[in-house]
Design a protein around this motif. Structure first.
Motif, PDB file in Angstrom:
ATOM      1  N   ALA A 175      10.986  -6.287   3.694  1.00  0.00           N
ATOM      2  CA  ALA A 175       9.883  -6.357   2.724  1.00  0.00           C
ATOM      3  C   ALA A 175       8.580  -6.708   3.426  1.00  0.00           C
ATOM      4  O   ALA A 175       7.532  -6.111   3.164  1.00  0.00           O
ATOM      5  N   GLN A 176       8.634  -7.686   4.337  1.00  0.00           N
ATOM      6  CA  GLN A 176       7.431  -8.085   5.068  1.00  0.00           C
ATOM      7  C   GLN A 176       6.880  -6.926   5.884  1.00  0.00           C
ATOM      8  O   GLN A 176       5.678  -6.658   5.880  1.00  0.00           O
ATOM      9  N   ASN A 177       7.751  -6.255   6.595  1.00  0.00           N
ATOM     10  CA  ASN A 177       7.304  -5.152   7.451  1.00  0.00           C
ATOM     11  C   ASN A 177       6.760  -3.991   6.632  1.00  0.00           C
ATOM     12  O   ASN A 177       5.788  -3.328   7.027  1.00  0.00           O
ATOM     13  N   TYR A 178       7.375  -3.741   5.479  1.00  0.00           N
ATOM     14  CA  TYR A 178       6.925  -2.667   4.597  1.00  0.00           C
ATOM     15  C   TYR A 178       5.478  -2.887   4.192  1.00  0.00           C
ATOM     16  O   TYR A 178       4.621  -2.004   4.339  1.00  0.00           O
ATOM     17  N   PHE A 179       5.182  -4.088   3.718  1.00  0.00           N
ATOM     18  CA  PHE A 179       3.826  -4.377   3.263  1.00  0.00           C
ATOM     19  C   PHE A 179       2.878  -4.645   4.419  1.00  0.00           C
ATOM     20  O   PHE A 179       1.687  -4.357   4.329  1.00  0.00           O
ATOM     21  N   LYS A 180       3.393  -5.189   5.506  1.00  0.00           N
ATOM     22  CA  LYS A 180       2.515  -5.471   6.646  1.00  0.00           C
ATOM     23  C   LYS A 180       1.950  -4.175   7.210  1.00  0.00           C
ATOM     24  O   LYS A 180       0.771  -4.095   7.560  1.00  0.00           O
ATOM     25  N   GLN A 181       2.772  -3.151   7.281  1.00  0.00           N
ATOM     26  CA  GLN A 181       2.294  -1.863   7.782  1.00  0.00           C
ATOM     27  C   GLN A 181       1.250  -1.266   6.847  1.00  0.00           C
ATOM     28  O   GLN A 181       0.238  -0.721   7.292  1.00  0.00           O
ATOM     29  N   ILE A 182       1.505  -1.366   5.540  1.00  0.00           N
ATOM     30  CA  ILE A 182       0.508  -0.885   4.582  1.00  0.00           C
ATOM     31  C   ILE A 182      -0.776  -1.685   4.717  1.00  0.00           C
ATOM     32  O   ILE A 182      -1.885  -1.126   4.766  1.00  0.00           O
ATOM     33  N   ALA A 183      -0.644  -3.010   4.798  1.00  0.00           N
ATOM     34  CA  ALA A 183      -1.811  -3.883   4.865  1.00  0.00           C
ATOM     35  C   ALA A 183      -2.660  -3.595   6.092  1.00  0.00           C
ATOM     36  O   ALA A 183      -3.885  -3.455   6.010  1.00  0.00           O
ATOM     37  N   LEU A 184      -2.018  -3.515   7.242  1.00  0.00           N
ATOM     38  CA  LEU A 184      -2.765  -3.338   8.495  1.00  0.00           C
ATOM     39  C   LEU A 184      -3.343  -1.934   8.626  1.00  0.00           C
ATOM     40  O   LEU A 184      -4.384  -1.739   9.258  1.00  0.00           O
ATOM     41  N   ASN A 185      -2.701  -0.968   8.015  1.00  0.00           N
ATOM     42  CA  ASN A 185      -3.164   0.420   8.139  1.00  0.00           C
ATOM     43  C   ASN A 185      -4.216   0.802   7.108  1.00  0.00           C
ATOM     44  O   ASN A 185      -5.025   1.704   7.353  1.00  0.00           O
TER      45      ASN A 185
END
Length: 495
Positions: free
Chosen positions: A478-488
């Motif tokens: 879940a963290q990685n899913y949103f972290k990638q969206i957030a950073l991109n």
């Protein structure tokens, strides 16, 4: 069948000018003349205010872009609210703004929360399972700089007095008449409708319809029409606030509000682009104004003797008939539920937009009696829904460290619907089925209730059987899913 051709608004401020702007912008079948009477005697607190995502839609409906108004109101973005120390010292959870990107990760959170309340799982909060929670952790503004398939939901922090000025300029440009004067007497006709207002300057203003935006004074709805005010004091003990601004000191505004529980209430921290708005909402039965100043000053590490504190007495409750005769009460004239979830403008906006819809959809063949009945029922439902969600913050708390917390956590004052919601959760019943059944009456929906109950770890400990650890990869995914969206897709709040 009645025809509204002239509307008089009593009171400026954010509520009055919101009404003026929305009415002036409405495409009514018959032109409506709008006059706003603003007292020169009423000041503003002006220490920062937060909003829900509804304000975004309101400003857009008037034709504003964010760059049009945010810089003029010292506004920053808001992804949600952190609740600190509400359950016990050191506890924290996040109330996010939910959107379609959250659906699949949130289902994992809901499953974990249900497992916990039924006695077989570890405590887990929702921060990592919502995009806005990840944005808050990374200090990223919720405005994407690249296109996403779904527009994120977010609110704002802003200077309410400056927002009122922006709306005032918009309304005046649309032809709203503006008088700086005070109402001295209200003249009613034989049916007790208001016919005209006599002003201090000696002039009088007549109208077909009147909007009371005069705040707690309630010049029209209470002083003239004697519409009763229903207090929420039995459920919500806080009746006072003290506010003070502090400097940013070069700090980038955080994209979230902080609500921190204190000895006799809670304090807010709202970061604007120019300063930080702070305040302490408390119970005057448990704390004096000076004690509130001292406790707030200690939290902020400022000198209480050299700080510009502003005090407010709060009248918490509502009028079940905000639209009575030819008067509509909005803002504080209608209701006030403590600002824990920043719902005041949302309720005001709903009231204004619903009335505007009455004019634009049904006018000129408008059955005001039927419209008035439906309006009052729907707005009452909204406010009662807000009240029950806010009350749930208190009665779920495990704090008992002061007389205040021992009082506000008592379940005896809960209304039946909130008691049913809490019992369903606590006893492990089908919570989603209950949310579906109560849907029409709720102001907050399942994700918000899950965030609150799981965040406060509200459960019956007697049901606890054993702890099944959640596989780390579940949270990591879940963290990685949103972290990638957030950073991109999202940028730093300063950009």
């Amino acid at each position: 069948m009645e025809l509204i051709k002239k509307i008089v608004i009593v009171g400026g401020g954010t509520s009055g000018w919101m009404a003026a702007a929305a009415l002036a912008n409405a495409q009514t079948v018959t032109p409506v003349e709008i006059t706003l009477i603003e007292s020169s005697q009423i000041g503003t607190i002006g220490v920062g205010e937060g909003s829900t995502p509804y304000l975004k839609h309101f400003m857009a409906s008037l034709g504003f872009t964010e760059s049009d108004w945010m810089s003029r109101c010292d506004a920053s973005y808001k992804t949600g609210i952190y609740f600190d120390d509400w359950n016990h010292a050191g506890s924290r959870y996040f109330h996010p703004f939910y959107n379609e990107l959250d659906v699949k990760p949130a289902e994992v959170f809901f499953h974990c929360a249900n497992t916990r309340r039924r006695g077989a799982g570890p405590h887990i909060i929702g921060d990592d399972f919502f995009l806005s929670g990840q944005l808050a952790q990374l200090n990223l503004a919720p405005k994407p700089h690249k296109s996403l398939p779904v527009e994120p939901e977010y609110g704002y922090h802003f200077d309410a007095a400056k927002l009122a000025k922006v709306l005032k300029q918009f309304a005046l440009a649309k032809g709203v008449s503006h008088l700086i004067d005070d109402v001295t007497t209200v003249v009613q006709d034989n049916n007790d409708n208001i016919a005209k207002l006599n002003l201090k300057s000696g002039i009088n203003v007549s109208g077909d319809f009147f909007i009371d935006a005069s705040g707690f004074r309630a010049v029209l709805i209470e002083q003239a029409l004697d519409v009763p005010f229903e207090s929420f004091a039995a459920e919500l003990a806080n009746d006072a606030a003290v506010a003070v601004s502090t400097q940013l000191d070069g700090e980038i505004p955080k994209p979230y509000t902080i609500s921190k529980a204190l000895t006799a209430g809670w304090m807010w921290r709202i970061p604007l682009t120019s300063r930080v708005g702070n305040g302490y909402v408390y119970s005057s039965a448990h704390l004096s104004p000076r004690q509130a100043e001292l406790e707030l000053a200690a939290e902020l590490n400022i000198d209480a003797d050299n700080s510009d504190f502003k005090h407010v007495n709060m009248k918490v409750g509502m009028r079940r008939s905000p639209w009575t005769k030819n008067v509509l009460a909005i803002g504080l004239s209608h209701s006030f539920v403590e600002p824990l979830e920043a719902t005041a403008l949302m309720v005001t906006q709903w009231g204004i937009e619903s009335f505007v819809k009455t004019l634009t959809v049904q006018h000129p063949a408008i059955d005001l009696a039927q419209s008035r009945k439906a309006y009052n029922q729907q707005l009452t439902r909204l406010v009662l829904g807000v009240k029950e969600y806010i009350h749930a913050h208190y009665v779920t708390s495990q704090r008992r460290d002061s007389e205040y917390w021992r009082q506000v956590t008592k379940p005896e004052q809960m209304q039946p619907r909130l008691a049913e919601i809490m019992s369903c959760w606590r006893t492990g019943q089908d919570f989603d089925a209950l949310m579906y059944r109560l849907d029409v009456d709720l102001a907050y929906f399942s994700p918000s209730w899950y965030a609150l109950f799981a965040g406060m770890d509200y459960r019956d400990e007697k049901l606890f059987i054993k702890q099944h650890p959640i596989a780390p990869q579940v949270i990591d995914k879940a963290q990685n899913y949103f972290k990638q969206i957030a950073l991109n897709y999202f940028a730093n709040t300063a950009e």
